[in-house]
Motif scaffolding. Structure first.
Motif, PDB file in Angstrom:
ATOM      1  N   LEU A  48      43.179  36.984  33.540  1.00 36.01           N
ATOM      2  CA  LEU A  48      41.970  37.336  34.283  1.00 36.01           C
ATOM      3  C   LEU A  48      42.222  37.251  35.783  1.00 36.01           C
ATOM      4  CD1 LEU A  48      38.973  38.023  34.434  1.00 36.01           C
ATOM      5  CD2 LEU A  48      38.473  35.578  34.168  1.00 36.01           C
ATOM      6  N   GLN A  49      42.901  36.205  36.215  1.00 38.92           N
ATOM      7  CA  GLN A  49      43.192  36.052  37.640  1.00 38.92           C
ATOM      8  C   GLN A  49      44.111  37.165  38.135  1.00 38.92           C
ATOM      9  OE1 GLN A  49      41.619  33.882  39.581  1.00 38.92           O
ATOM     10  NE2 GLN A  49      40.510  33.232  37.734  1.00 38.92           N
ATOM     11  N   ASN A  50      45.091  37.545  37.319  1.00 35.71           N
ATOM     12  CA  ASN A  50      46.006  38.614  37.719  1.00 35.71           C
ATOM     13  C   ASN A  50      45.299  39.963  37.798  1.00 35.71           C
ATOM     14  OD1 ASN A  50      48.224  36.976  38.033  1.00 35.71           O
ATOM     15  ND2 ASN A  50      48.997  37.307  35.962  1.00 35.71           N
ATOM     16  N   ILE A  51      44.384  40.218  36.860  1.00 35.91           N
ATOM     17  CA  ILE A  51      43.620  41.469  36.912  1.00 35.91           C
ATOM     18  C   ILE A  51      42.803  41.525  38.194  1.00 35.91           C
ATOM     19  CG2 ILE A  51      41.717  42.760  35.874  1.00 35.91           C
ATOM     20  CD1 ILE A  51      42.651  41.748  33.170  1.00 35.91           C
ATOM     21  N   ALA A  52      42.129  40.432  38.510  1.00 31.94           N
ATOM     22  CA  ALA A  52      41.313  40.394  39.725  1.00 31.94           C
ATOM     23  C   ALA A  52      42.179  40.609  40.961  1.00 31.94           C
ATOM     24  CB  ALA A  52      40.575  39.061  39.807  1.00 31.94           C
ATOM     25  N   ARG A  53      43.380  40.019  40.961  1.00 28.77           N
ATOM     26  CA  ARG A  53      44.276  40.176  42.114  1.00 28.77           C
ATOM     27  C   ARG A  53      44.719  41.624  42.261  1.00 28.77           C
ATOM     28  NH1 ARG A  53      49.578  40.341  41.934  1.00 28.77           N
ATOM     29  NH2 ARG A  53      49.636  39.402  39.856  1.00 28.77           N
ATOM     30  N   VAL A  54      45.131  42.246  41.158  1.00 25.74           N
ATOM     31  CA  VAL A  54      45.618  43.621  41.218  1.00 25.74           C
ATOM     32  C   VAL A  54      44.491  44.592  41.555  1.00 25.74           C
ATOM     33  CG1 VAL A  54      46.645  45.496  39.873  1.00 25.74           C
ATOM     34  CG2 VAL A  54      47.541  43.178  39.654  1.00 25.74           C
ATOM     35  N   LEU A  55      43.308  44.360  40.997  1.00 17.64           N
ATOM     36  CA  LEU A  55      42.177  45.259  41.236  1.00 17.64           C
ATOM     37  C   LEU A  55      41.422  44.917  42.513  1.00 17.64           C
ATOM     38  CD1 LEU A  55      40.689  45.680  37.638  1.00 17.64           C
ATOM     39  CD2 LEU A  55      42.336  47.134  38.843  1.00 17.64           C
ATOM     40  N   ARG A  56      41.857  43.865  43.205  1.00 13.72           N
ATOM     41  CA  ARG A  56      41.237  43.448  44.461  1.00 13.72           C
ATOM     42  C   ARG A  56      39.728  43.284  44.312  1.00 13.72           C
ATOM     43  NH1 ARG A  56      44.202  40.553  46.787  1.00 13.72           N
ATOM     44  NH2 ARG A  56      42.729  40.581  48.497  1.00 13.72           N
ATOM     45  N   CYS A  57      39.351  42.544  43.302  1.00 12.18           N
ATOM     46  CA  CYS A  57      37.945  42.216  43.105  1.00 12.18           C
ATOM     47  C   CYS A  57      37.882  40.767  42.642  1.00 12.18           C
ATOM     48  CB  CYS A  57      37.285  43.148  42.085  1.00 12.18           C
ATOM     49  SG  CYS A  57      38.008  43.070  40.435  1.00 12.18           S
ATOM     50  N   SER A  58      36.697  40.214  42.598  1.00 13.32           N
ATOM     51  CA  SER A  58      36.588  38.816  42.205  1.00 13.32           C
ATOM     52  C   SER A  58      36.563  38.679  40.688  1.00 13.32           C
ATOM     53  CB  SER A  58      35.321  38.186  42.805  1.00 13.32           C
ATOM     54  OG  SER A  58      34.167  38.635  42.131  1.00 13.32           O
ATOM     55  N   ALA A  59      37.155  37.604  40.194  1.00 14.48           N
ATOM     56  CA  ALA A  59      37.134  37.336  38.759  1.00 14.48           C
ATOM     57  C   ALA A  59      35.708  37.101  38.283  1.00 14.48           C
ATOM     58  CB  ALA A  59      38.017  36.129  38.437  1.00 14.48           C
ATOM     59  N   ASP A  60      34.893  36.471  39.128  1.00 20.16           N
ATOM     60  CA  ASP A  60      33.499  36.215  38.749  1.00 20.16           C
ATOM     61  C   ASP A  60      32.740  37.520  38.534  1.00 20.16           C
ATOM     62  OD1 ASP A  60      33.862  33.496  38.825  1.00 20.16           O
ATOM     63  OD2 ASP A  60      33.133  33.269  40.880  1.00 20.16           O
ATOM     64  N   TRP A  61      33.017  38.525  39.385  1.00 25.21           N
ATOM     65  CA  TRP A  61      32.347  39.821  39.210  1.00 25.21           C
ATOM     66  C   TRP A  61      32.782  40.482  37.906  1.00 25.21           C
ATOM     67  CZ3 TRP A  61      34.482  44.823  39.059  1.00 25.21           C
ATOM     68  CH2 TRP A  61      33.536  45.854  38.993  1.00 25.21           C
ATOM     69  N   LEU A  62      34.059  40.365  37.574  1.00 21.73           N
ATOM     70  CA  LEU A  62      34.526  40.929  36.311  1.00 21.73           C
ATOM     71  C   LEU A  62      33.816  40.270  35.132  1.00 21.73           C
ATOM     72  CD1 LEU A  62      38.389  41.213  36.902  1.00 21.73           C
ATOM     73  CD2 LEU A  62      36.737  43.090  36.789  1.00 21.73           C
ATOM     74  N   ILE A  63      33.557  38.972  35.249  1.00 22.00           N
ATOM     75  CA  ILE A  63      32.953  38.229  34.147  1.00 22.00           C
ATOM     76  C   ILE A  63      31.471  38.558  33.982  1.00 22.00           C
ATOM     77  CG2 ILE A  63      32.309  35.918  33.340  1.00 22.00           C
ATOM     78  CD1 ILE A  63      34.914  34.913  34.665  1.00 22.00           C
ATOM     79  N   ASP A  64      30.716  38.491  35.098  1.00 22.80           N
ATOM     80  CA  ASP A  64      29.256  38.603  34.941  1.00 22.80           C
ATOM     81  C   ASP A  64      28.637  39.842  35.579  1.00 22.80           C
ATOM     82  OD1 ASP A  64      29.068  38.062  37.720  1.00 22.80           O
ATOM     83  OD2 ASP A  64      28.814  35.921  37.373  1.00 22.80           O
ATOM     84  N   GLY A  65      29.376  40.535  36.444  1.00 23.23           N
ATOM     85  CA  GLY A  65      28.838  41.737  37.065  1.00 23.23           C
ATOM     86  C   GLY A  65      27.795  41.478  38.131  1.00 23.23           C
ATOM     87  N   ARG A  66      27.486  40.218  38.394  1.00 23.34           N
ATOM     88  CA  ARG A  66      26.449  39.889  39.373  1.00 23.34           C
ATOM     89  C   ARG A  66      27.022  39.231  40.625  1.00 23.34           C
ATOM     90  NH1 ARG A  66      24.497  37.965  34.548  1.00 23.34           N
ATOM     91  NH2 ARG A  66      24.928  35.823  35.189  1.00 23.34           N
TER      92      ARG A  66
END
Length: 211
Positions: A48-66
């Motif tokens: 999850l952390q690697n996806i957020a790093r590569v996609l340049r977005c926050s892991a929290d946003w990936l999880i909850d969208g808010r």
């Protein structure tokens, strides 16, 4: 309602990345990315952390969208603008290009440039297509090896070196006698070789499926 997989897919497409490219950058298979995007599985922990790093977005946003979508920190040389395409060379032409010769490219890719920037590489990256089985199982024939020739601090890690007139990739380590390049190949003939810093072609940024 959008789920985590939907957000991963949406952000991946915003950056122009394919599933295989995202998988390579994160360190998983294309099938794993597909399962995430279909919401049949969820990335956790380091994935999850690697996806957020590569996609340049926050892991929290990936999880909850808010939560806040974008992270504030970025590599010092990261530019959010439209990246220039990374030139892709045949393996035999890499050294000639770096020596200043006018050689043809196989192709060019802005997708590779996006990945390189996400991983903190410079704007000087180039790529070559592996054409042998010598680097298996780490690098398969046909895969693209993205290297950053501008990295000057040879401190170990994964590097491309010129060895006997060809480019090879391996793990660089320092011994009392100097630098040694070790290979991934299971072929017993591929023994570690001593290399000189002047023979460094570039720091390996990523390996990506081609096509």
């Amino acid at each position: 309602m959008m789920l985590m997989g939907d957000r991963i897919k949406k952000r991946r497409k915003e950056l122009g990345l394919t599933q295989p490219a995202l998988g390579k950058a994160v360190g998983v298979s294309r099938a794993a990315v597909s399962l995430w995007e279909k919401n049949e599985n969820e990335p956790k922990g380091i994935n999850l952390q690697n996806i957020a790093r590569v996609l340049r977005c926050s892991a929290d946003w990936l999880i909850d969208g808010r939560s806040e979508k974008f992270v504030s920190e970025a590599p010092a040389n990261y530019n959010a603008g439209t990246p220039s395409a990374i030139p892709i060379f045949s393996k035999k032409n890499v050294l000639a290009y770096l020596q200043g010769d006018d050689v043809e490219t196989v192709s060019a890719s802005t997708e590779l440039s996006v990945i390189a920037k996400m991983l903190g590489a410079s704007d000087n990256c180039i790529a070559f297509q592996e054409d042998s089985i010598g680097m298996m199982p780490r690098i398969m024939p046909g895969e693209l090896v993205v290297i950053d020739p501008s990295v000057s601090d040879i401190l170990g890690g994964e590097w491309a070196f010129s060895v006997s007139g060809t480019v090879v990739v391996g793990i660089l380590s320092r011994t009392p006698r100097g630098f040694v390049l070790s290979f991934y190949s299971e072929n017993p003939g591929w023994e570690p070789v001593e290399v000189a810093p002047s023979d460094a072609v570039g720091k390996v940024v990523a390996t990506i499926p081609f096509g």
